[in-house]
Structure formats: structure tokens, C-alpha cells
Write a protein that holds these residues in place. Structure first.
Motif, short mmCIF file in Angstrom:
data_model
loop_
_atom_site.label_atom_id
_atom_site.label_comp_id
_atom_site.label_asym_id
_atom_site.label_seq_id
_atom_site.Cartn_x
_atom_site.Cartn_y
_atom_site.Cartn_z
N MET A 133 0.58 -1.65 -0.17
CA MET A 133 -0.11 0.12 0.03
C MET A 133 0.96 1.10 0.27
SD MET A 133 -2.96 1.31 2.60
CE MET A 133 -3.85 -0.33 2.59
N ASN A 134 0.68 2.17 -0.85
CA ASN A 134 1.01 3.78 -0.75
C ASN A 134 0.25 4.54 0.06
OD1 ASN A 134 -0.46 5.17 -3.12
ND2 ASN A 134 0.26 3.96 -4.40
N ASP A 135 2.14 5.16 -0.54
CA ASP A 135 1.49 6.71 1.05
C ASP A 135 -0.30 7.00 0.47
OD1 ASP A 135 3.68 6.15 2.50
OD2 ASP A 135 4.72 8.35 1.78
N LEU A 136 -0.50 7.04 -1.09
CA LEU A 136 -2.31 8.00 -1.16
C LEU A 136 -2.98 6.77 -0.69
CD1 LEU A 136 -1.27 9.26 -4.77
CD2 LEU A 136 -1.27 10.62 -2.22
N GLU A 137 -2.57 5.37 -1.17
CA GLU A 137 -4.23 4.15 -0.70
C GLU A 137 -4.09 4.45 0.98
OE1 GLU A 137 -3.11 0.83 -3.94
OE2 GLU A 137 -1.40 1.20 -2.26
N PHE A 138 -2.80 4.57 1.69
CA PHE A 138 -3.05 4.46 2.78
C PHE A 138 -4.23 5.69 3.45
CE2 PHE A 138 -1.43 6.13 7.00
CZ PHE A 138 -1.57 5.60 7.73
N ASP A 139 -3.36 7.27 3.10
CA ASP A 139 -4.13 7.85 3.33
C ASP A 139 -5.73 7.86 3.02
OD1 ASP A 139 -2.48 9.40 4.43
OD2 ASP A 139 -1.24 10.92 2.30
N LYS A 140 -6.08 7.31 1.57
CA LYS A 140 -7.86 7.50 2.01
C LYS A 140 -7.73 6.52 2.56
CE LYS A 140 -11.25 7.49 -1.83
NZ LYS A 140 -11.83 7.30 -0.95
N ALA A 141 -7.04 5.08 2.67
CA ALA A 141 -8.00 4.91 3.92
C ALA A 141 -8.69 5.25 4.93
CB ALA A 141 -7.32 3.25 3.55
N LEU A 142 -7.19 5.97 5.25
CA LEU A 142 -7.18 6.25 7.06
C LEU A 142 -8.75 7.48 7.31
CD1 LEU A 142 -6.63 6.42 9.58
CD2 LEU A 142 -4.67 8.45 8.26
N SER A 143 -8.22 8.20 6.10
CA SER A 143 -9.65 9.22 5.78
C SER A 143 -10.89 8.62 5.76
CB SER A 143 -8.99 10.01 4.74
OG SER A 143 -10.60 11.31 3.73
N ASP A 144 -11.27 7.73 4.68
CA ASP A 144 -12.54 6.87 4.60
C ASP A 144 -12.72 6.81 6.28
OD1 ASP A 144 -13.05 7.60 2.28
OD2 ASP A 144 -12.23 5.48 1.47
N PHE A 145 -11.71 5.90 6.59
CA PHE A 145 -12.01 5.30 8.44
C PHE A 145 -12.49 6.84 9.35
CE2 PHE A 145 -10.70 5.12 11.97
CZ PHE A 145 -10.83 3.28 13.10
N LEU A 146 -11.74 7.53 8.84
CA LEU A 146 -12.29 8.74 10.63
C LEU A 146 -13.27 9.26 10.07
CD1 LEU A 146 -8.81 10.33 10.68
CD2 LEU A 146 -9.75 8.52 11.89
N ASP A 147 -13.63 9.01 8.50
CA ASP A 147 -14.64 9.40 7.97
C ASP A 147 -16.24 8.79 8.35
OD1 ASP A 147 -14.27 12.09 7.28
OD2 ASP A 147 -14.06 11.55 4.97
N ASP A 148 -15.52 7.40 8.69
CA ASP A 148 -17.19 6.70 9.28
C ASP A 148 -17.86 6.76 10.01
OD1 ASP A 148 -18.17 4.24 7.81
OD2 ASP A 148 -17.84 3.21 10.04
N SER A 149 -19.41 6.81 9.74
CA SER A 149 -20.22 6.33 10.80
C SER A 149 -19.60 6.59 12.06
CB SER A 149 -21.39 6.54 10.57
OG SER A 149 -22.16 5.80 10.35
N GLN A 150 -19.50 5.04 12.30
CA GLN A 150 -19.07 4.36 12.88
C GLN A 150 -17.89 4.59 13.92
OE1 GLN A 150 -18.52 -0.22 11.14
NE2 GLN A 150 -21.12 -0.33 11.74
N CYS A 151 -17.00 5.22 12.90
CA CYS A 151 -15.34 4.91 13.61
C CYS A 151 -16.18 7.15 14.72
CB CYS A 151 -14.24 5.84 13.19
SG CYS A 151 -13.30 6.76 13.33
N GLU A 152 -17.30 7.98 14.27
CA GLU A 152 -17.63 9.19 14.72
C GLU A 152 -18.47 8.54 16.11
OE1 GLU A 152 -18.14 13.02 15.83
OE2 GLU A 152 -16.79 12.47 14.20
N GLN A 153 -18.93 6.92 15.86
CA GLN A 153 -19.29 6.64 17.61
C GLN A 153 -19.03 6.36 18.21
OE1 GLN A 153 -21.69 3.58 15.70
NE2 GLN A 153 -23.94 5.50 15.67
N VAL A 154 -18.04 5.91 18.02
CA VAL A 154 -16.41 5.07 19.20
C VAL A 154 -15.70 7.00 19.60
CG1 VAL A 154 -14.46 3.79 19.49
CG2 VAL A 154 -16.57 2.59 18.44
#
Length: 55
Positions: A1-22
């Protein structure tokens, strides 16, 4: 996984509603623990020491 893929995956994770609830639940627990400690300290001799330092 390159840096761009990692940043996108992290951004998607942080924007997820379940992450927000946690995060909200974690903040609530931390706030509750801090509040309990604060109330306990204000009812103890520590409050007298703090009040003396303000004068």
C-alpha cells in the motif's frame, strides 16, 4: 500500500459513522472520568489547598 492509498483508507475510516460513534463514546468516558475526579478533588482537602493558592 502506498502513501496515497493509506491516506485514502485512513480518511475513509475517520469519516465513517461508526468511527464517529466510537470517538463520541470515548470522549464521553474521558469526560465522565475527569468530572468524577474533579468533583472528588473539590470535596477533599485539595480544594482548601487550591483556594489558599489563589489568595
Amino acid at each position: 500500500m502506498n502513501d496515497l492509498e493509506f491516506d485514502k483508507a485512513l480518511s475513509d475510516f475517520l469519516d465513517d459513522s461508526q468511527c464517529e460513534q466510537v470517538n463520541e463514546a470515548l470522549f464521553s468516558l474521558i469526560r465522565g472520568a475527569f468530572t468524577a475526579g474533579w468533583k472528588a478533588a473539590m470535596g477533599s482537602d485539595l480544594k482548601k489547598v487550591m483556594d489558599l493558592n489563589r489568595k
